[in-house]
Write a protein that holds these residues in place. Structure first.
Motif, short mmCIF file in Angstrom:
data_model
loop_
_atom_site.label_atom_id
_atom_site.label_comp_id
_atom_site.label_asym_id
_atom_site.label_seq_id
_atom_site.Cartn_x
_atom_site.Cartn_y
_atom_site.Cartn_z
N THR A 164 46.18 39.30 -24.39
CA THR A 164 44.72 39.35 -24.31
C THR A 164 44.03 38.00 -24.39
OG1 THR A 164 44.46 39.68 -26.68
CG2 THR A 164 44.66 41.66 -25.32
N GLY A 165 44.76 36.93 -24.71
CA GLY A 165 44.09 35.64 -24.79
C GLY A 165 44.92 34.55 -25.44
N VAL A 166 44.26 33.43 -25.62
CA VAL A 166 44.86 32.28 -26.29
C VAL A 166 44.21 32.16 -27.66
CG1 VAL A 166 45.21 29.78 -26.23
CG2 VAL A 166 45.30 31.10 -24.11
N TYR A 167 45.06 32.07 -28.69
CA TYR A 167 44.60 32.01 -30.07
C TYR A 167 45.03 30.70 -30.71
CZ TYR A 167 43.76 36.95 -29.39
OH TYR A 167 43.29 38.16 -28.91
N GLU A 168 44.20 30.21 -31.64
CA GLU A 168 44.45 28.92 -32.29
C GLU A 168 44.48 29.09 -33.81
OE1 GLU A 168 42.64 24.50 -31.86
OE2 GLU A 168 41.17 26.08 -32.17
N SER A 169 45.43 28.41 -34.44
CA SER A 169 45.48 28.35 -35.89
C SER A 169 45.52 26.89 -36.30
CB SER A 169 46.74 29.04 -36.42
OG SER A 169 46.86 28.81 -37.81
N LYS A 170 44.71 26.54 -37.27
CA LYS A 170 44.71 25.17 -37.80
C LYS A 170 45.20 25.14 -39.24
CE LYS A 170 41.24 23.31 -34.68
NZ LYS A 170 39.99 22.57 -34.57
N ASP A 171 45.77 26.28 -39.70
CA ASP A 171 46.25 26.35 -41.09
C ASP A 171 47.71 26.82 -41.16
OD1 ASP A 171 46.01 29.03 -40.47
OD2 ASP A 171 44.61 29.48 -42.08
N GLY A 172 48.52 26.38 -40.22
CA GLY A 172 49.93 26.71 -40.25
C GLY A 172 50.26 28.14 -39.88
N GLY A 173 49.39 28.78 -39.13
CA GLY A 173 49.65 30.13 -38.66
C GLY A 173 49.17 31.23 -39.57
N ASN A 174 48.40 30.91 -40.60
CA ASN A 174 47.91 31.94 -41.52
C ASN A 174 46.73 32.72 -40.95
OD1 ASN A 174 49.75 31.54 -43.76
ND2 ASN A 174 48.76 29.56 -43.97
N ALA A 175 45.90 32.08 -40.14
CA ALA A 175 44.75 32.74 -39.53
C ALA A 175 44.59 32.23 -38.10
CB ALA A 175 43.48 32.47 -40.33
N PHE A 176 44.19 33.12 -37.20
CA PHE A 176 44.03 32.76 -35.79
C PHE A 176 42.64 33.09 -35.31
CE2 PHE A 176 48.57 32.84 -36.17
CZ PHE A 176 48.99 31.86 -35.28
N THR A 177 42.12 32.23 -34.41
CA THR A 177 40.82 32.42 -33.78
C THR A 177 41.02 32.46 -32.27
OG1 THR A 177 39.74 31.16 -35.53
CG2 THR A 177 38.51 31.43 -33.48
N MET A 178 40.40 33.43 -31.59
CA MET A 178 40.53 33.49 -30.13
C MET A 178 39.79 32.31 -29.51
SD MET A 178 39.42 36.37 -27.33
CE MET A 178 40.87 37.40 -27.37
N ARG A 179 40.44 31.62 -28.61
CA ARG A 179 39.84 30.49 -27.91
C ARG A 179 39.59 30.78 -26.45
NH1 ARG A 179 37.31 28.45 -31.67
NH2 ARG A 179 38.51 27.47 -33.31
N LEU A 180 40.34 31.72 -25.86
CA LEU A 180 40.17 32.07 -24.45
C LEU A 180 40.62 33.50 -24.25
CD1 LEU A 180 39.63 31.15 -21.47
CD2 LEU A 180 42.06 30.58 -21.37
N ALA A 181 39.72 34.33 -23.71
CA ALA A 181 40.08 35.72 -23.42
C ALA A 181 40.74 35.79 -22.05
CB ALA A 181 38.84 36.60 -23.44
N VAL A 182 41.73 36.65 -21.93
CA VAL A 182 42.42 36.86 -20.66
C VAL A 182 42.10 38.26 -20.20
CG1 VAL A 182 44.66 37.00 -19.51
CG2 VAL A 182 44.28 35.28 -21.30
N GLU A 183 41.60 38.38 -18.99
CA GLU A 183 41.28 39.69 -18.46
C GLU A 183 42.50 40.28 -17.79
OE1 GLU A 183 37.76 40.00 -16.10
OE2 GLU A 183 36.71 38.48 -17.28
N SER A 184 42.71 41.56 -18.00
CA SER A 184 43.83 42.27 -17.40
C SER A 184 43.51 42.58 -15.95
CB SER A 184 44.10 43.55 -18.17
OG SER A 184 45.09 44.30 -17.51
N SER A 185 44.50 42.40 -15.08
CA SER A 185 44.31 42.72 -13.67
C SER A 185 44.49 44.21 -13.42
CB SER A 185 45.31 41.93 -12.82
OG SER A 185 46.63 42.35 -13.14
N GLY A 186 44.98 44.94 -14.43
CA GLY A 186 45.19 46.36 -14.28
C GLY A 186 46.57 46.70 -13.74
N ALA A 187 47.29 45.71 -13.22
CA ALA A 187 48.64 45.92 -12.70
C ALA A 187 49.65 45.77 -13.82
CB ALA A 187 48.93 44.93 -11.60
N HIS A 188 50.63 46.62 -13.85
CA HIS A 188 51.68 46.55 -14.86
C HIS A 188 53.01 46.47 -14.20
CE1 HIS A 188 49.04 47.18 -18.30
NE2 HIS A 188 48.40 48.02 -17.51
#
Length: 83
Positions: free
Chosen positions: A59-83
């Motif tokens: 669903t997106g790109v997430y960033e952590s600045k505390d060694g992986g304890n908490a993540f913040t979404m930085r970029l949402a990825v839209e689904s194309s609907g194809a699987h």
């Protein structure tokens, strides 16, 4: 682990197939789970430095600045609907 990234001598990061982020301070001999990245199955993992991590999931790109304890979404990825 689905992906590994090693940015510092004492900071090897791995992400498992369910999005669990793990850190090893001894080159992978032992691991400690930090958190789970939101967004489903991981697609990529990059450790920028010992505390700064970027993780891409379905669903997106997430960033952590505390060694992986908490993540913040930085970029949402839209689904194309194809699987």
């Amino acid at each position: 682990m689905a992906f590994l990234s090693w940015a510092a001598k004492d900071a090897l990061y791995g992400i498992d197939t369910s999005g669990g982020v793990h850190r090893s301070g001894d080159g992978g001999s032992t691991w400690k789970k930090a958190a789970t990245v939101p967004g489903g199955r991981p697609q990529a993992l990059t450790a920028v430095d010992a505390e700064h991590i970027l993780a891409a999931t379905q669903t997106g790109v997430y960033e952590s600045k505390d060694g992986g304890n908490a993540f913040t979404m930085r970029l949402a990825v839209e689904s194309s609907g194809a699987h």
